[in-house]
Design an enzyme around this catalytic site. Structure first.
Site, mmCIF file in Angstrom:
data_model
loop_
_atom_site.group_PDB
_atom_site.id
_atom_site.type_symbol
_atom_site.label_atom_id
_atom_site.label_comp_id
_atom_site.label_asym_id
_atom_site.label_seq_id
_atom_site.Cartn_x
_atom_site.Cartn_y
_atom_site.Cartn_z
ATOM 1 N N LYS A 1 6.256 -3.294 -5.652
ATOM 2 C CA LYS A 1 6.120 -3.727 -4.270
ATOM 3 C C LYS A 1 5.377 -2.686 -3.444
ATOM 4 O O LYS A 1 4.500 -3.013 -2.629
ATOM 5 C CB LYS A 1 7.498 -3.994 -3.663
ATOM 6 C CG LYS A 1 7.444 -4.541 -2.238
ATOM 7 C CD LYS A 1 8.831 -4.876 -1.725
ATOM 8 C CE LYS A 1 8.751 -5.436 -0.313
ATOM 9 N NZ LYS A 1 10.107 -5.759 0.218
ATOM 10 N N ASP B 1 -1.770 14.546 -9.902
ATOM 11 C CA ASP B 1 -2.005 15.450 -8.782
ATOM 12 C C ASP B 1 -0.856 16.412 -8.547
ATOM 13 O O ASP B 1 -0.970 17.298 -7.706
ATOM 14 C CB ASP B 1 -2.237 14.652 -7.500
ATOM 15 C CG ASP B 1 -0.944 14.046 -6.965
ATOM 16 O OD1 ASP B 1 -0.291 13.287 -7.712
ATOM 17 O OD2 ASP B 1 -0.569 14.353 -5.823
ATOM 18 N N GLU C 1 14.692 8.046 -2.851
ATOM 19 C CA GLU C 1 15.310 9.324 -3.202
ATOM 20 C C GLU C 1 15.007 10.382 -2.144
ATOM 21 O O GLU C 1 15.868 11.213 -1.824
ATOM 22 C CB GLU C 1 14.804 9.798 -4.570
ATOM 23 C CG GLU C 1 15.275 8.947 -5.745
ATOM 24 C CD GLU C 1 14.362 7.790 -6.083
ATOM 25 O OE1 GLU C 1 14.487 7.223 -7.174
ATOM 26 O OE2 GLU C 1 13.516 7.434 -5.217
ATOM 27 N N ARG C 2 13.778 10.358 -1.587
ATOM 28 C CA ARG C 2 13.433 11.327 -0.536
ATOM 29 C C ARG C 2 14.266 11.102 0.715
ATOM 30 O O ARG C 2 14.761 12.045 1.329
ATOM 31 C CB ARG C 2 11.947 11.194 -0.195
ATOM 32 C CG ARG C 2 11.056 11.854 -1.202
ATOM 33 C CD ARG C 2 9.580 11.598 -0.950
ATOM 34 N NE ARG C 2 8.896 11.687 -2.233
ATOM 35 C CZ ARG C 2 8.033 10.806 -2.692
ATOM 36 N NH1 ARG C 2 7.705 9.751 -1.971
ATOM 37 N NH2 ARG C 2 7.484 10.968 -3.868
ATOM 38 N N ASP D 1 -2.253 8.271 -12.401
ATOM 39 C CA ASP D 1 -1.220 8.272 -11.375
ATOM 40 C C ASP D 1 -1.828 7.650 -10.112
ATOM 41 O O ASP D 1 -3.062 7.515 -10.007
ATOM 42 C CB ASP D 1 -0.769 9.717 -11.117
ATOM 43 C CG ASP D 1 0.146 9.843 -9.923
ATOM 44 O OD1 ASP D 1 1.190 9.155 -9.893
ATOM 45 O OD2 ASP D 1 -0.182 10.621 -9.009
ATOM 46 N N GLU E 1 -0.095 9.806 0.290
ATOM 47 C CA GLU E 1 1.031 10.520 0.889
ATOM 48 C C GLU E 1 0.678 10.981 2.295
ATOM 49 O O GLU E 1 1.396 10.713 3.264
ATOM 50 C CB GLU E 1 1.444 11.719 0.023
ATOM 51 C CG GLU E 1 1.857 11.361 -1.396
ATOM 52 C CD GLU E 1 3.162 10.582 -1.460
ATOM 53 O OE1 GLU E 1 3.729 10.231 -0.415
ATOM 54 O OE2 GLU E 1 3.618 10.311 -2.592
ATOM 55 N N GLY F 1 10.929 9.572 -5.749
ATOM 56 C CA GLY F 1 10.536 8.327 -5.105
ATOM 57 C C GLY F 1 10.928 8.301 -3.638
ATOM 58 O O GLY F 1 11.617 9.207 -3.149
ATOM 59 N N GLY F 2 10.492 7.258 -2.926
ATOM 60 C CA GLY F 2 10.722 7.169 -1.495
ATOM 61 C C GLY F 2 12.182 7.078 -1.107
ATOM 62 O O GLY F 2 12.638 7.770 -0.193
ATOM 63 N N ASP G 1 -0.251 7.783 -6.199
ATOM 64 C CA ASP G 1 -0.110 8.511 -4.941
ATOM 65 C C ASP G 1 -0.606 9.939 -5.070
ATOM 66 O O ASP G 1 -0.077 10.732 -5.846
ATOM 67 C CB ASP G 1 1.355 8.518 -4.489
ATOM 68 C CG ASP G 1 1.825 7.133 -4.069
ATOM 69 O OD1 ASP G 1 1.061 6.425 -3.401
ATOM 70 O OD2 ASP G 1 2.955 6.757 -4.423
#
Length: 268
Positions: free
Chosen positions: A132, A188, A55-56, A9, A18, A52-53, A11
């Site tokens: 990306k 993690d 979605e957050r 993984d 993060e 994901g970003g 992040d």
């Protein structure tokens, strides 16, 4: 089954992206847009349960209804477009932080990758992040020399369902030409562990400040980090008898042990 590949993984596992990259970049984007709110560590831990970003951001805007000021009507007119705009700005700052070297590899990552290749094992990156978003981490934290050893990258936009779905792990194993049982995942988070377990991939969890309180019952081994000679890890579940850090030999034993085995005896 004998161990054939390590699936990393990104992040929080390869680097503390993060805490050191993504959250500061979100807050910089909010400030740039003239928004009054910021994401603190406690709130961000809750938001990390989203896959994901984008979605957050959407979850945050819809659940917490933060004051958007002059952007209120724009967001109401199209929340997905607004989220995309914020995420694009956040990605710009995240790339800048990575380029400036603010997010180094976690201890033990480079060592374990090197030892894996020396042992003839395959390496793969398995992440919910888009290519990306992933690119600056690979370029500035891992670097071209280490990336040359990575055979497969499976990213979030390539599967219908991101982690905690098993799709992305199954895709990585398929691309490597291996069975899931021949792989060990380095994760993690509870979300990543759930994805690996559902795919039939054994998982080692290296916790961080954002994930240490999550449920890792299904993990074969839980440690504070991969560790290094002279900088040992702390074992939270399982055993690393004879070593103070995660080794290839220890991971081979994980892969070979029966799945019904007592987790405390998986690493001898």
């Amino acid at each position: 089954m004998s161990l054939q590949a390590l699936l990393f993984d990104v992040d929080g596992t390869i680097a503390d992206t993060e805490a050191l990259g993504h959250r500061p970049a979100y807050n910089r984007a909010f400030r740039e847009l003239g928004l009054s709110f910021r994401w603190g560590p406690k709130l961000y831990r809750k938001l990390l349960k989203q896959p994901g970003g984008r979605e957050r951001l959407k979850y945050f805007f819809l659940k917490y209804h933060p004051p958007l000021g002059e952007h209120e009507e724009e967001a109401k007119a199209g929340i997905d477009a607004w989220v995309a705009r914020v995420h694009e700005l956040k990605s710009h700052y995240f790339h800048r932080y990575m380029r400036r070297g603010r997010v180094p590899l976690r201890p033990g990552v480079a060592r374990l990758m090197r030892e894996a290749r020396e042992a003839g094992l395959h390496l793969a990156i398995v992440t919910n992040a888009s290519r990306k978003t992933l690119e600056p981490v690979l370029k500035y934290s891992l670097g071209p020399e280490m990336m040359a050893e990575v055979e497969v990258i499976a990213s979030g936009e390539e599967v219908k369902n991101k982690k905690p779905s098993p799709d992305i792990y199954l895709l990585a194993a398929q691309r490597l030409g291996l069975k899931p049982e021949e792989c060990v995942a380095l994760e993690d988070s509870e979300m990543g562990l759930e994805a690996a377990s559902a795919a039939g991939v054994r998982a080692v969890v290296t916790v961080n400040s954002d994930t240490i309180e999550q449920d890792f019952t299904e993990a074969s081994l839980v440690v504070s980090g991969l560790g290094e000679p002279g900088a040992p890890t702390r074992v939270l579940k399982g055993q690393l008898s004879g070593y103070g850090w995660v080794t290839i030999d220890a991971l081979k034993l994980l892969c070979e042990a029966p799945k019904s085995a007592d987790p405390e005896s998986l690493v001898a």
